[in-house]
Design an enzyme around this catalytic site. Structure first.
Site, PDB file in Angstrom:
ATOM      1  N   HIS A  91      33.922  20.766  -5.741  1.00  0.00           N
ATOM      2  CA  HIS A  91      35.241  20.255  -5.377  1.00  0.00           C
ATOM      3  C   HIS A  91      35.812  19.450  -6.534  1.00  0.00           C
ATOM      4  O   HIS A  91      35.163  18.525  -7.040  1.00  0.00           O
ATOM      5  CB  HIS A  91      35.144  19.374  -4.127  1.00  0.00           C
ATOM      6  N   SER A  92      37.010  19.801  -6.993  1.00  0.00           N
ATOM      7  CA  SER A  92      37.719  19.096  -8.054  1.00  0.00           C
ATOM      8  C   SER A  92      36.872  19.114  -9.337  1.00  0.00           C
ATOM      9  O   SER A  92      36.550  20.182  -9.831  1.00  0.00           O
ATOM     10  CB  SER A  92      38.066  17.675  -7.587  1.00  0.00           C
ATOM     11  N   MET A  93      36.502  17.957  -9.887  1.00  0.00           N
ATOM     12  CA  MET A  93      35.651  17.947 -11.074  1.00  0.00           C
ATOM     13  C   MET A  93      34.383  18.756 -10.847  1.00  0.00           C
ATOM     14  O   MET A  93      33.873  19.422 -11.749  1.00  0.00           O
ATOM     15  CB  MET A  93      35.290  16.511 -11.448  1.00  0.00           C
TER      16      MET A  93
END
Length: 269
Positions: A91-93
């Site tokens: 998720h994300s990074m």
């Protein structure tokens, strides 16, 4: 038998026959973001990954160089993979960590995830659309946290806790900014999950993940902002289990449809 170590604070079952999914968290987060996914009654075994300097490893220095992190991470992953099929979720990074780890595992050890599932991040070969950069001051970082609306109010209103966390969060931004795309490409299924109100990683932006794999690609939208993964709770967890479990991919062209009116056509995966 549950095995725990620094990389996997909630452990993994050495003898389980379940699908094993390694989970990589967003900037400013920790493995605890996925702790509620580790319950034994699920049909999938989720294994949250703890990065140095986060959560249970808070006493360790944070990594701020992406290549150095991946090098250390691979050895931990290889111990847990142990010649078993596995999946990556980020998720994300965490999405770009999962992508690069998948690529390096294939290059160095000849193994790769069964699927890569990414949520809430632009494709590796596209520039970061975020306005905040790690060299900006604390006021700007606090403004970024408020904008993303993923930090609990009790933390945002507690100056002492916030001042403790800001350097850790900034380190994650430095880590993220240090990533360098060098033409890496996978050959495995990628599933991209986008929040409809995540304006820096919506479906229009995340569709380009299809360009970094020669395998099948699927794109699905969800209600919510950047933190839809956490905010949707059981609804998202059920969809994630479904994404891991389904194997009915057809031709690549069936999975990514983006027409001139900017509408997404969804397909089962």
């Amino acid at each position: 038998m549950k095995i725990t170590n620094n990389w996997f604070p909630f452990g993994y079952n050495r003898d389980s026959k379940k699908a094993r999914v390694f989970c990589f968290h967003y900037a400013g987060g920790s493995a605890a973001a996925f702790k509620h996914w580790t319950i034994s009654c699920l049909t999938v075994e989720f294994i949250p990954v703890e990065l140095p300097g986060k959560g249970t490893r808070i006493s360790e220095p944070c990594f701020e160089k992406f290549d150095c992190l991946i090098e250390e991470l691979l050895s931990g992953l290889m111990t847990a993979i142990n010649n078993r099929p596995f999946y990556f979720f980020g998720h994300s990074m965490g999405a770009i960590i999962a992508f690069e780890a998948a690529y390096q595992l294939k290059c160095k050890y000849g193994i790769q995830p069964e699927k890569l599932i990414v949520a809430g991040r632009h494709a590796p070969h596209h520039p970061d659309p975020s306005m905040f950069k790690s060299h900006m001051d604390d006021e700007a970082l606090i403004g970024e946290l408020k904008r993303l609306n993923g930090t609990p109010r009790e933390i945002m209103e507690n100056k002492e806790i916030l001042q403790f966390l800001l350097p850790i969060i900034r380190s994650d931004y430095r880590l993220h900014e240090s990533y360098c795309y060098r033409g890496q490409k996978l050959n495995l299924p990628i599933i991209a999950h986008a929040g409809k109100r995540d304006y820096e990683a919506n479906a229009a932006i995340m569709k380009y993940w299809n360009e970094v794999t020669d395998g099948p690609f699927a794109l699905k939208e969800f209600d919510g902002n950047h933190f839809f993964v956490q905010n949707l709770g059981e609804e998202y967890l059920s969809e994630l289990i479904r994404a891991v479990s389904r194997n009915d991919y057809g031709e690549r062209s069936l999975y990514t449809v983006w027409n001139a009116q900017h509408s997404v056509k969804h397909h089962n995966y």
